[in-house]
Enzyme design. Structure first.
Site, short mmCIF file in Angstrom:
data_model
loop_
_atom_site.label_atom_id
_atom_site.label_comp_id
_atom_site.label_asym_id
_atom_site.label_seq_id
_atom_site.Cartn_x
_atom_site.Cartn_y
_atom_site.Cartn_z
N ASN A 186 33.94 33.03 42.56
CA ASN A 186 35.09 32.83 43.46
C ASN A 186 36.24 33.76 43.09
OD1 ASN A 186 34.87 30.69 45.63
ND2 ASN A 186 33.89 29.67 43.89
N ARG A 208 38.00 22.09 33.33
CA ARG A 208 38.77 21.26 32.40
C ARG A 208 39.62 20.29 33.20
NH1 ARG A 208 38.25 20.59 27.24
NH2 ARG A 208 40.49 20.36 26.93
N LEU A 223 42.93 18.61 33.66
CA LEU A 223 44.28 19.03 33.25
C LEU A 223 45.19 17.81 33.08
CD1 LEU A 223 44.44 22.05 35.69
CD2 LEU A 223 44.48 22.22 33.19
N ASN A 277 42.76 24.30 44.23
CA ASN A 277 41.41 24.25 43.67
C ASN A 277 40.41 24.34 44.81
OD1 ASN A 277 39.34 23.77 41.71
ND2 ASN A 277 39.24 21.64 42.38
N HIS A 294 36.56 22.96 45.76
CA HIS A 294 35.58 21.97 45.32
C HIS A 294 34.37 22.04 46.25
CE1 HIS A 294 34.06 18.40 43.39
NE2 HIS A 294 33.75 17.95 44.60
N ASP A 307 40.34 15.97 42.15
CA ASP A 307 39.80 16.41 43.45
C ASP A 307 40.39 15.59 44.60
OD1 ASP A 307 38.17 18.30 42.18
OD2 ASP A 307 36.55 16.85 41.91
#
Ligand code: GRF
Length: 219
Positions: A14, A91, A93, A107, A109, A145
């Site tokens: 990505n 990780r 966070l 992010n 997903h 998420d």
């Protein structure tokens, strides 16, 4: 020029897709730093090949999560980015870290969130026998998420799909989705109104942009 910091832990495909979109002038930004928590991440070489500065901060060398997060936050802040981009950064966070970059950290997903947050999303989607799967770009909040959804892309699940096949089909689309959504954010066409808790596209309420497929590779 909008400054991006990209956080990776592994392959970095990505990240490469973002760097290529920058080179093609499809993503109006500059990647000023790549941070990896794993010294062996393949994405590190990809960044170096492209002349992008890399910071390797090995989480196993840190006493605890907070020490690691503070070291990463310090490196990020030193280059003063507009956006912090998680791209396969494996990780969890701390709240302290997330709050520091709230509203400017995204992010990607590999599922159609809110379905299948966390690990093994392809495996779980296959086990459920869903006909549709995909990827989601979202703002990062302290809920794993679970931050506001910004954009997504759907892919079909085909008869006989294995986890690897589905992963490849989704990943190809992730590489289109991430630069597209980031560019909409950078151009401020896509904006999250924190006060109203509402996403706006060109000033109008929107539930998240959806990237249409131009091509489908069922391999
Ligand atoms: C991608 O599937 C991404 O959605 C997830 O981790 C994977 C990272 O792959 N967060 P890569 O390192 O970008 O190739």
């Amino acid at each position: 020029m909008t400054r991006l910091v990209v956080l990776i832990s592994g392959r970095g495909s990505n990240f490469c897709a973002l760097a290529e979109a920058v080179d093609r002038h499809e993503l109006n930004a500059q990647i000023v730093l790549v941070v990896s928590n794993r010294p062996e991440a393949a994405g590190i070489d990809e960044a170096r090949k492209r002349g992008i500065p890399v910071a390797v901060i090995d989480h196993t060398a840190c006493a605890d999560r907070l020490e690691f997060d503070r070291a990463v936050a310090k490196r990020i802040s030193a280059v003063n980015p507009e956006w912090v981009v998680l791209a396969g950064f494996m990780r969890i966070l701390s709240d302290e870290f997330i709050e520091k970059f709230a509203g400017r950290m995204v992010n990607i997903h590999p599922s159609l969130l809110p379905a299948y947050p966390g690990l093994h999303s392809h495996r779980r989607a296959l086990a459920d026998g869903v006909s549709e799967h995909g990827a989601t770009v979202h703002l990062v909040t302290t809920q794993l998420d679970g931050g506001p959804l910004l954009g997504r892309v759907r892919v079909p699940v085909c008869v006989g799909d294995t986890e690897t096949m589905l992963n490849e089909r989704v990943l190809q689309q992730e590489h289109r989705l991430y630069p597209w959504v980031l560019n909409l954010l950078i151009e401020q066409r896509l904006q999250w109104d924190q006060h109203a808790r509402q996403l706006l596209l060109d000033g109008e309420p929107c539930d998240g942009v959806e990237l249409q497929q131009t091509e489908m590779n069922s391999a």
